[in-house]
Write a protein that holds these residues in place. Structure first.
Motif, short mmCIF file in Angstrom:
data_model
loop_
_atom_site.label_atom_id
_atom_site.label_comp_id
_atom_site.label_asym_id
_atom_site.label_seq_id
_atom_site.Cartn_x
_atom_site.Cartn_y
_atom_site.Cartn_z
N ARG A 1 1.17 -0.92 -0.22
CA ARG A 1 0.21 0.74 -0.05
C ARG A 1 0.83 1.23 0.52
N ILE A 2 1.16 2.37 -0.88
CA ILE A 2 2.04 3.30 -1.42
C ILE A 2 0.63 4.25 -1.21
N ALA A 3 1.20 5.74 -0.61
CA ALA A 3 0.31 6.61 -0.80
C ALA A 3 1.02 7.58 -0.07
N PRO A 4 0.99 8.51 -0.14
CA PRO A 4 1.73 10.10 0.34
C PRO A 4 1.91 10.30 1.72
N MET A 5 2.52 10.71 2.35
CA MET A 5 2.50 10.85 4.12
C MET A 5 2.99 12.52 4.12
N MET A 6 2.37 12.63 5.34
CA MET A 6 2.87 13.83 5.65
C MET A 6 3.89 13.77 6.94
N ALA A 7 4.90 13.40 5.93
CA ALA A 7 6.41 12.77 7.04
C ALA A 7 7.60 13.36 6.07
N THR A 8 8.67 14.01 6.61
CA THR A 8 9.90 14.17 6.36
C THR A 8 10.57 13.54 6.83
N THR A 9 11.83 12.91 5.71
CA THR A 9 13.30 12.28 6.76
C THR A 9 14.18 13.47 6.11
N TYR B 1 -8.85 -1.07 5.95
CA TYR B 1 -7.58 -0.49 5.94
C TYR B 1 -7.75 1.28 4.92
N GLU B 2 -7.45 2.21 5.76
CA GLU B 2 -7.98 3.81 4.59
C GLU B 2 -6.34 4.21 4.48
N ASP B 3 -6.17 4.58 3.48
CA ASP B 3 -4.46 4.69 2.68
C ASP B 3 -4.88 6.27 3.19
N ASN B 4 -4.05 7.22 4.23
CA ASN B 4 -4.20 8.20 4.92
C ASN B 4 -2.62 8.75 5.09
N PRO B 5 -2.63 10.24 5.00
CA PRO B 5 -1.47 10.81 5.07
C PRO B 5 -0.41 10.62 6.20
N GLU B 6 -0.97 10.80 7.12
CA GLU B 6 -0.19 10.03 8.54
C GLU B 6 0.30 8.35 9.11
N ASP B 7 -0.29 8.06 8.16
CA ASP B 7 -0.87 6.23 7.86
C ASP B 7 -1.09 5.70 9.39
N ILE B 8 -1.80 6.06 9.80
CA ILE B 8 -2.06 5.67 11.50
C ILE B 8 -3.60 5.02 11.03
N HIS B 9 -3.57 3.77 10.95
CA HIS B 9 -4.45 2.72 10.80
C HIS B 9 -4.82 2.18 12.02
N ARG B 10 -5.92 2.37 12.86
CA ARG B 10 -6.20 1.59 14.26
C ARG B 10 -6.97 0.52 14.04
N THR B 11 -6.72 -1.42 14.45
CA THR B 11 -7.06 -1.88 14.65
C THR B 11 -9.05 -2.07 14.36
N ARG B 12 -9.20 -1.19 15.51
CA ARG B 12 -10.92 -1.79 15.82
C ARG B 12 -11.09 -0.86 13.86
N TYR B 13 -10.99 0.03 13.24
CA TYR B 13 -11.75 -0.42 12.49
C TYR B 13 -11.75 -1.47 10.62
N MET B 14 -10.41 -2.48 11.22
CA MET B 14 -10.43 -3.45 10.38
C MET B 14 -11.24 -4.78 10.99
N CYS B 15 -11.12 -5.79 9.33
CA CYS B 15 -12.34 -6.90 10.03
C CYS B 15 -11.48 -7.23 9.04
N ARG B 16 -11.39 -9.27 8.69
CA ARG B 16 -11.15 -9.74 7.70
C ARG B 16 -12.55 -10.09 7.03
N LYS B 17 -12.14 -10.71 5.87
CA LYS B 17 -13.44 -11.01 4.78
C LYS B 17 -13.29 -12.42 5.28
N ALA B 18 -15.00 -13.07 5.14
CA ALA B 18 -15.36 -14.41 5.05
C ALA B 18 -14.66 -15.20 4.64
N GLU B 19 -14.00 -15.78 4.36
CA GLU B 19 -13.97 -17.06 3.30
C GLU B 19 -14.35 -17.95 2.28
#
Length: 536
Positions: free
Chosen positions: A283-291, A518-536
């Motif tokens: 998953r590639i997306a722009p970030m608000m981050a500087t090295t 999981y949603e791409d976002n520029p802060e790269d913060i992904h809380r577990t409570r929003y994620m689920c696993r697709k049923a097989e």
């Protein structure tokens, strides 16, 4: 009480080992989410941590007045509603009636205690890392500097479920700042009872969706659902396992083996290979981050702006991003990323120079500073052990040497958390580091060069003109005029080479295609409570 965690730990360890040997995956069970976080948190106390790897863990356990949605946008957390005064310096919040995980009511007094504790100078001695991000709260800086007592902080409980926050200046970005972990509530009753041991799993009290139940340092952390969390029935995963593994190639192999659901990076320069090995995962997306590279501006040789500029000129940003990393990163000639809202960054004035011209100017500057064959420029460059940093470090070492044979840089790899501790202690000469925006505003980058910022001003940079511009921007309510003031500050920072930006980052997560939420976002913060696993 102590035997059961050992049994569970053994079961998890066995499951992970079995998966590593080609047996059943630890993530086949749809009720467990396994994610790599890249490094070891030094604590799970929100006032003692720093870094995205710690945020991945504690952000699953605590909720502030605001929290984030799946796109990491600010949404109400404990706050139910709020009003803002006409001068925009007083915010009054009505709180939801929620409980801590031990059943104790969470009230406005918990937030008052938390902010007093955050700024208390005694907390710094206990390891507080990051209070400066909240200095916009009235008296925050003064308390941290010992000028006024903690009970004079601009946060008060009007009643159990009404909280007032007074600010030093208008902060239209306050909702984004109040979802930061420094603004999480701290359970005073637990701290009073257990002291520094309140964060041990057996003592821990949280108000978020998950609660840490096990922590094997360097191995894994494990959290389970908090049954008292509002909305707990809508959360898919009963438990979360966090793996602090810094070797991303190892985590790719574990993903292939079905052992993990997500990792916060894949090996640099291997996007095509990772896409082939793990179709649909990167998953590639722009970030608000500087090295960037930071120098200790109070110690030779980098107390000389000519030396700092020469080193900045030598860094071949296009080669690093285009030929080494090859994952969408951008060469950085500004400190503030271009994706920041309502702002166009300033840039190094020498950006348009060709590389041979840059190297020639760099050599000339060092010669003016007194360096040459008879007095070589020698220094040790420290770099973080995680992510792209080891690959970048060897290239930057070559870049330094390209100025002249008498520029002699040694490089040394340091465990990531340990290096950040050295940066805060000013125990370095030159090092690589990075900044990920805490909220979407240019101020969040530029305040780092304010001389009053404290430990997060890693290079000890002092420029009263910068401080004055930062203060001026805080009093300006017009968006365009405020941006112009901040841009003037950034231009001065770059002219003095107070920081040496290298690249603008992109997210490089790998996430199982079976995971939803999981949603791409520029802060790269992904809380577990929003994620689920697709049923097989």
């Amino acid at each position: 009480m102590r035997s059961r965690p050992r049994i569970i730990a053994g079961a998890i360890a066995a499951a992970l080992l079995l998966a590593a040997c080609g047996g059943e995956s630890a993530s086949v069970d749809g009720q467990r989410f396994t994610r790599g976080i890249g490094a070891n948190p030094k604590s799970i106390d929100p006032h003692r941590v720093e870094g995205t790897w710690a945020n991945d863990v504690i952000g699953d356990m605590f909720i502030g007045l605001f929290t984030e949605n799946a796109k990491s946008e600010p949404v109400p957390g404990v706050a139910e509603s709020w009003e803002v005064s006409e001068d925009q310096k007083t915010w009054t919040f009505k709180l939801k009636q929620t409980k801590w995980s031990d059943g104790v009511a969470l009230t406005a007094n918990d937030f008052v205690y938390s902010f007093q504790r955050l700024f208390d100078p005694a907390a710094k001695q206990a390891g507080a890392a990051y209070d400066s991000v909240q200095y916009g709260i009235f008296n925050g800086r003064e308390i941290a500097e010992g000028a006024v007592p903690p009970d004079q902080v601009g946060v008060r409980a009007i009643d159990d479920y009404t909280l007032e926050i007074k600010l030093e200046y208008p902060m239209p970005y306050l909702p984004g700042l109040l979802k930061h972990y420094t603004a999480f509530p701290i359970p005073k009753h637990a701290v009073d009872k257990f002291g520094a041991d309140w964060t041990k799993p057996e003592n821990l009290v949280v108000n978020g969706p998950y609660k840490l139940v096990e922590w094997r340092t360097g191995d894994f952390l494990r959290s389970t659902k908090n049954p008292l969390f509002e909305g707990v029935d809508d959360i898919c995963f009963d438990e979360v396992v966090y793996l602090p593994v810094s070797d991303h190639a190892t985590m790719v192999r574990r993903a292939q083996a079905g052992e993990i659901d997500m990792n916060n990076s894949f090996p640099s320069g291997q996007l095509e290979k990772t896409e082939k090995d793990l179709p649909g995962w990167p998953r590639i997306a722009p970030m608000m981050a500087t090295t960037y590279v930071v120098t200790n501006t109070q110690q030779a040789p980098f107390n000389d702006a000519r030396v700092r500029k020469a080193i900045a000129l030598s860094i071949d940003r296009e080669h690093i991003t285009g030929n080494i990393l090859k994952s969408g990163q951008l060469p950085a000639y500004s400190f503030v990323p271009p994706s920041i809202a309502n702002y166009t960054p300033a840039e190094f004035e020498w950006k348009s120079m060709a590389r041979p011209e840059r190297l020639a100017l760099a050599k000339s500057l060092l010669e003016q500073a007194g360096y040459g064959p008879s007095k070589p420029l020698k220094f040790e460059y420290l770099y973080r052990s995680t992510g792209d940093n080891p690959r970048i470090a060897t290239v930057i070492q070559e870049n330094f040497g390209a100025i002249a044979p008498w520029v002699q840089a040694e490089i040394r790899r340091v465990e990531t958390q340990a290096l950040y501790d050295q940066l805060k202690a000013k125990n370095f000469i030159i090092a690589d580091t990075g900044w990920v925006a805490d909220f979407n505003d240019a101020y969040n980058f530029l305040y780092l060069l304010d001389s009053r910022t404290g430990s997060m001003n890693y290079g000890q940079y002092v420029n009263p003109a910068i401080d004055a511009l930062v203060d001026q921007s805080n009093l300006e309510l017009d968006v365009a005029a405020r941006a112009a003031i901040l841009k003037q500050a950034e231009a001065m920072i770059l002219a003095d080479t107070a920081v040496l930006p290298v690249l603008i980052r992109v997210t490089q997560d790998i996430v199982s295609p079976k995971i939803t939420g999981y949603e791409d976002n520029p802060e790269d913060i992904h809380r577990t409570r929003y994620m689920c696993r697709k049923a097989e």
